[in-house]
Design an enzyme around this catalytic site. Structure first.
Site, PDB file in Angstrom:
ATOM      1  N   ARG A 263       0.845  -1.203   0.000  1.00  0.00           N
ATOM      2  CA  ARG A 263       0.000   0.000   0.000  1.00  0.00           C
ATOM      3  C   ARG A 263       0.875   1.245   0.000  1.00  0.00           C
ATOM      4  NH1 ARG A 263      -4.831  -1.778   4.287  1.00  0.00           N
ATOM      5  NH2 ARG A 263      -5.219  -3.808   3.311  1.00  0.00           N
ATOM      6  N   ARG A 278       1.745   1.006  10.244  1.00  0.00           N
ATOM      7  CA  ARG A 278       1.271   1.461   8.941  1.00  0.00           C
ATOM      8  C   ARG A 278       2.456   1.464   7.979  1.00  0.00           C
ATOM      9  NH1 ARG A 278      -3.396   4.232   7.616  1.00  0.00           N
ATOM     10  NH2 ARG A 278      -3.794   4.645   9.807  1.00  0.00           N
ATOM     11  N   GLU A 350      -7.255  -0.518  15.505  1.00  0.00           N
ATOM     12  CA  GLU A 350      -7.839  -1.488  14.565  1.00  0.00           C
ATOM     13  C   GLU A 350      -6.833  -2.571  14.173  1.00  0.00           C
ATOM     14  OE1 GLU A 350      -7.949  -3.079  10.713  1.00  0.00           O
ATOM     15  OE2 GLU A 350      -7.608  -0.923  10.536  1.00  0.00           O
ATOM     16  N   SER A 353     -10.689  -5.413  10.173  1.00  0.00           N
ATOM     17  CA  SER A 353     -11.882  -4.700   9.716  1.00  0.00           C
ATOM     18  C   SER A 353     -12.707  -5.686   8.903  1.00  0.00           C
ATOM     19  CB  SER A 353     -11.466  -3.497   8.864  1.00  0.00           C
ATOM     20  OG  SER A 353     -12.548  -2.622   8.664  1.00  0.00           O
ATOM     21  N   ARG A 391       0.758  -5.934  13.074  1.00  0.00           N
ATOM     22  CA  ARG A 391       0.011  -5.321  14.179  1.00  0.00           C
ATOM     23  C   ARG A 391      -0.198  -6.312  15.321  1.00  0.00           C
ATOM     24  NH1 ARG A 391      -4.114  -0.482  12.757  1.00  0.00           N
ATOM     25  NH2 ARG A 391      -2.715   0.657  11.356  1.00  0.00           N
TER      26      ARG A 391
END
Length: 430
Positions: A263, A278, A350, A353, A391
């Site tokens: 990403r 991230r 988070e 999701s 994470r």
């Protein structure tokens, strides 16, 4: 992708529902496009009927010995008009498709009002966040002190927002991925897949990443064709069934895969730049379910439970929230986030999701099933993390850190690692 006729029939109700997620639908523009397209189709059909009749008259006139020159000229002009209309119709089809591809999914009424994470509604908390009697470290300080994470060398290799895991760090990543896959395949009956990491633009369009979010993707030219690195295994897993009709007896389908994810994180500069929260490249076990449209909410509850099962197995404190309509992903009609406790930030973040996309992605990708009446209808698709490796590793290190700088590991990982603790110097301990 939406059905244009259905959006128009819903009228202002469509506009209001999409406004809940911050999208302003130009209904008059959609109606105009649909009307012009329908008029073009109708006119072309009339001209084809006339062309067929004129061709018949040409034959009859020729057989009777009459002069058919005028009729032949009319037939020629009709063919030109039909060809021009077909070209115009193709342009209108493309324009309408491009218009529809930009419209996000319509949120369910159950989604709370709001446009940010501040409006999420907490559904439940599970586990108690650890309370330390010492100054707790974040996963960066813990990982680097133990020598199992190396961010400096990752930056040397690839720039910021990359990481290198070393020794026990790499083993931990591998153990977590294997544990999650075992949970999903052995307990939850998911079928594991190994999928390509490079996919076509059409594949990205099927799940909603294109055309709207191209800046968030990594694009590469391979063998004279453009391919995209997958941002999540949701993309190849869902599109495995693109342009297919799935027999009702085979539904629901449950698929899982462990892949790297790529990403660009466009527009997120300054957010979570420290550590592995991230990154441009990370690893994740993904869950995808495909079911009859009326079963999507039942399937969503199952999927949330499957994500939770991974955190429960690791003994990590977490909570589940329902996202506000304006904070959901482009393809979702309802989303529940599972958030894990991060002691260094003193909050839940988070980690999974889970989204019910209804028939939105299936319409774009052409994934259907056949009803009892023999007619085909779009299926529903759902996706969710189960779980991201980075994470989870961060939460594992932070929630299980000890005063001496070591980290205690949950029993669930012992069969995969062979030890129960990581010493402050990074050595494995029984």
């Amino acid at each position: 992708m939406h059905d244009a006729r259905a959006l128009i029939d819903m009228g202002e109700d469509t506009v209001q529902k999409l406004a809940r997620r911050g999208y302003k639908l130009d209904l008059s523009a959609l109606e105009s496009l649909q009307s012009r397209r329908n008029h073009s189709i109708h006119t072309a059909d009339e001209l084809r009927a006339e062309s067929k009749q004129v061709a018949k008259q040409v034959g009859e006139t020729a057989r009777s010995g009459g002069d058919a020159d005028e009729l032949k000229e009319r037939a020629r002009r009709l063919k030109e008009e039909i060809r021009d209309l077909e070209t115009a119709q193709e342009d209108l089809d493309r324009e309408l498709r491009d218009f529809l591809l930009q419209i996000p999914n319509i949120p369910l009424d159950a989604a709370p009002e709001g446009d940010s994470e501040d409006f999420a509604v907490e559904l439940r908390k599970v586990g108690t966040p650890p309370a330390f009697d010492f100054a707790a470290k974040d996963h960066v300080d813990l990982g680097e002190a133990m020598g199992i994470l190396d961010f400096a060398r990752a930056t040397k290799l690839s720039g910021p927002r990359f990481s290198v895991a070393r020794g026990i760090g790499a083993a931990l990543e591998r153990a977590l991925a294997t544990l999650f896959l075992d949970i999903h395949t052995r307990r939850h009956d998911y079928t594991e897949y190994s999928v390509p990491y490079l996919v076509t633009a059409q594949t990205m369009t099927g799940t909603g990443q294109l055309p709207k979010f191209e800046e968030d993707l990594f694009k590469t030219g391979v063998a004279e064709r453009d391919l995209y690195l997958v941002p999540t295994a949701e993309v190849p897993l869902t599109n495995l069934f693109a342009e297919e009709i799935i027999a009702p007896k085979d539904l629901p389908l449950a698929l899982t895969a462990h892949t790297p994810c790529f990403r660009s994180e466009a527009g997120s500069y300054g957010r979570d730049t420290r550590g592995i929260l991230r990154q441009h490249q990370f690893s994740k076990v993904e869950m995808v379910r495909i079911c009859a449209a009326e079963e999507s909410q039942t399937e969503m509850a199952l999927m949330v439970g499957h994500a939770e099962a991974c955190l429960k197995e690791l003994g990590l404190a977490y909570r589940v929230v329902e996202l506000a309509a304006g904070d959901m992903g482009f393809s979702a009609q309802l989303t529940h986030d599972v958030e894990v406790w991060l002691p260094s930030q003193g909050t839940y973040r988070e980690i999974s999701s889970v989204s019910d996309c209804g028939t939105f992605q299936a319409r774009r990708a052409g994934i259907r099933t056949r009803g009892a009446d023999g007619k085909t209808t779009p299926v529903a698709t759902l996706n969710g993390s189960g779980l991201p490796i980075g994470r989870t590793l961060a939460a594992l290190l932070e929630q299980n850190q000890q005063a001496d700088g070591s980290v205690a590991l949950p029993e669930a990982l012992v069969p995969y690692l062979g030890f129960r603790r990581i010493a402050a110097d990074g050595a494995p301990q029984e």
